[in-house]
Design an enzyme around this catalytic site. Sequence first.
Site, PDB file in Angstrom:
ATOM      1  N   ASP A   1       0.822  -1.219   0.000  1.00  0.00           N
ATOM      2  CA  ASP A   1       0.000   0.000   0.000  1.00  0.00           C
ATOM      3  C   ASP A   1       0.855   1.269   0.000  1.00  0.00           C
ATOM      4  OD1 ASP A   1      -2.363   1.449   0.056  1.00  0.00           O
ATOM      5  OD2 ASP A   1      -2.507   1.405   2.246  1.00  0.00           O
ATOM      6  N   GLY A   2       0.299   2.317  -0.578  1.00  0.00           N
ATOM      7  CA  GLY A   2       0.942   3.631  -0.531  1.00  0.00           C
ATOM      8  C   GLY A   2       1.439   4.122  -1.889  1.00  0.00           C
TER       9      GLY A   2
ATOM     10  N   GLY B   1      -0.268   5.443  -4.369  1.00  0.00           N
ATOM     11  CA  GLY B   1      -0.878   6.724  -4.742  1.00  0.00           C
ATOM     12  C   GLY B   1      -0.210   7.885  -4.017  1.00  0.00           C
TER      13      GLY B   1
ATOM     14  N   ASN C   1     -11.239  -2.662  -4.630  1.00  0.00           N
ATOM     15  CA  ASN C   1     -10.499  -1.711  -5.479  1.00  0.00           C
ATOM     16  C   ASN C   1     -11.194  -1.425  -6.810  1.00  0.00           C
ATOM     17  OD1 ASN C   1      -7.229  -2.804  -4.308  1.00  0.00           O
ATOM     18  ND2 ASN C   1      -8.375  -1.002  -3.693  1.00  0.00           N
TER      19      ASN C   1
ATOM     20  N   ARG D   1       2.121  -4.292   6.768  1.00  0.00           N
ATOM     21  CA  ARG D   1       1.491  -3.232   5.983  1.00  0.00           C
ATOM     22  C   ARG D   1       2.328  -1.974   6.049  1.00  0.00           C
ATOM     23  NH1 ARG D   1      -4.807  -1.731   5.015  1.00  0.00           N
ATOM     24  NH2 ARG D   1      -4.392  -0.265   3.328  1.00  0.00           N
TER      25      ARG D   1
ATOM     26  N   ARG E   1      -4.682  -1.336   9.300  1.00  0.00           N
ATOM     27  CA  ARG E   1      -5.896  -2.163   9.166  1.00  0.00           C
ATOM     28  C   ARG E   1      -5.613  -3.262   8.161  1.00  0.00           C
ATOM     29  NH1 ARG E   1      -7.502   2.978   7.320  1.00  0.00           N
ATOM     30  NH2 ARG E   1      -7.140   3.222   5.085  1.00  0.00           N
TER      31      ARG E   1
ATOM     32  N   SER F   1      -7.915  -4.270   5.774  1.00  0.00           N
ATOM     33  CA  SER F   1      -8.592  -4.015   4.496  1.00  0.00           C
ATOM     34  C   SER F   1      -8.987  -5.312   3.785  1.00  0.00           C
ATOM     35  CB  SER F   1      -7.721  -3.134   3.586  1.00  0.00           C
ATOM     36  OG  SER F   1      -7.437  -1.895   4.200  1.00  0.00           O
TER      37      SER F   1
HETATM   38  C1  IPE Z   1      -5.505  -2.554   0.329  1.00  0.00           C
HETATM   39  O1  IPE Z   1      -5.182  -1.228   0.152  1.00  0.00           O
HETATM   40  C2  IPE Z   1      -5.448  -3.285  -0.981  1.00  0.00           C
HETATM   41  C3  IPE Z   1      -4.130  -3.377  -1.615  1.00  0.00           C
HETATM   42  C4  IPE Z   1      -3.021  -2.872  -1.183  1.00  0.00           C
HETATM   43  C5  IPE Z   1      -4.105  -4.123  -2.823  1.00  0.00           C
HETATM   44  P1  IPE Z   1      -6.289  -0.097  -0.032  1.00  0.00           P
HETATM   45  O2  IPE Z   1      -5.550   1.157  -0.275  1.00  0.00           O
HETATM   46  O3  IPE Z   1      -7.284  -0.517  -1.044  1.00  0.00           O
HETATM   47  O4  IPE Z   1      -6.996  -0.096   1.394  1.00  0.00           O
HETATM   48  P2  IPE Z   1      -7.790   1.052   2.149  1.00  0.00           P
HETATM   49  O5  IPE Z   1      -8.802   1.581   1.180  1.00  0.00           O
HETATM   50  O6  IPE Z   1      -6.802   2.091   2.552  1.00  0.00           O
HETATM   51  O7  IPE Z   1      -8.388   0.365   3.343  1.00  0.00           O
HETATM   52  C1  IPE Z   2      -1.829   0.256  -3.284  1.00  0.00           C
HETATM   53  O1  IPE Z   2      -1.605   1.623  -3.356  1.00  0.00           O
HETATM   54  C2  IPE Z   2      -2.165  -0.351  -4.609  1.00  0.00           C
HETATM   55  C3  IPE Z   2      -3.574  -0.762  -4.740  1.00  0.00           C
HETATM   56  C4  IPE Z   2      -4.474  -0.707  -3.804  1.00  0.00           C
HETATM   57  C5  IPE Z   2      -3.982  -1.280  -6.022  1.00  0.00           C
HETATM   58  P1  IPE Z   2      -2.782   2.685  -3.283  1.00  0.00           P
HETATM   59  O2  IPE Z   2      -3.230   2.997  -4.661  1.00  0.00           O
HETATM   60  O3  IPE Z   2      -3.854   2.244  -2.349  1.00  0.00           O
HETATM   61  O4  IPE Z   2      -2.002   3.920  -2.674  1.00  0.00           O
HETATM   62  P2  IPE Z   2      -2.544   4.971  -1.610  1.00  0.00           P
HETATM   63  O5  IPE Z   2      -3.056   4.198  -0.435  1.00  0.00           O
HETATM   64  O6  IPE Z   2      -3.639   5.736  -2.288  1.00  0.00           O
HETATM   65  O7  IPE Z   2      -1.356   5.811  -1.281  1.00  0.00           O
HETATM   66 MG    MG Z   3      -4.123   2.494  -0.350  1.00  0.00          MG
END
Ligand code: IPE
Ligand code: IPE
Ligand code: MG
Length: 234
Positions: A14-15, A17, A62, A181, A187, A189
């Site tokens: 995660d992270g 974005g 997602n 994580r 969490r 998720s």
């Molecule tokens: C969990 O991350 C799913 C993946 C990393 C693939 P999310 O970014 O979707 O989770 P939330 O929305 O912060 O709970």
């Molecule tokens: C994880 O990174 C990748 C997926 C959930 C597909 P995010 O896209 O959730 O990145 P943030 O949480 O927005 O930083």
């Molecule tokens: Mg995320």
Amino acid sequence: MMAAIPQHIAIIMDGNGRWAKKNGLPRKAGHKKGAEVFQTISRYCEKIGVKALTVYAFSTENWSRSADEVNALMELFHQYLVDAFKQEGETSRVRFIGRKDRLSDKLVKLMTEIEQQSSEYPGMILNIAVDYGGRDEIVEIAKSLAVDYAEGRIGPEDFNEASFDERTFTAGCPPVDFILRPSGEERLSNFLLWQAAYSELIYMDVLWPDFTPAHLDQAIEEFNRRNRRFGGRS
Ligand code: IPE
Ligand code: IPE
Ligand code: MG
């Protein structure tokens, strides 16, 4: 002393974005960097002797992101699989866990090829969770037990923890030692809800695209400091 190596590590990648935003790039660029980091970390896990690695790449939730982002992720995923797993030298046994009915036929075909091609490889088991949800997995297990019951193959006594375990997507892997994580969120998720019963949870304040093998070493050290009791006395 070298820390003991866990048998089964699970990672919520995660992270991406936030990393893109921090670097003034489109989200897609964050996902691309995240895929590269995944490659580095999975190779590193194999090298240090981890038996199974399960990574969360795309959740059942997602799909609620913009069509643009979902399409970019699917394309990236396809390209990544072509590049990474069709090369010589891969030794991990790859399994895709999650639903297959909402992915494109082209992607499912490639995933199946990779699973078949790698099924006899000697290395680590690599479970890649795509369109995966822990609740969805449990519902599917319940359904498959119900079908076997309705068709007379099993009785009510066969609805037990062992039969659930056998039907999870991670059946045959050692128990999940820890779920890691990065990104600062704390969490699950919807990741590995059944399997997480006694997993350690390790949260790290680093965005996945910035994650390095040194961070994994830190997580393993943290895991080694935990006192696991499994409900017994310490
Ligand atoms: C969990 O991350 C799913 C993946 C990393 C693939 P999310 O970014 O979707 O989770 P939330 O929305 O912060 O709970
Ligand atoms: C994880 O990174 C990748 C997926 C959930 C597909 P995010 O896209 O959730 O990145 P943030 O949480 O927005 O930083
Ligand atoms: Mg995320």
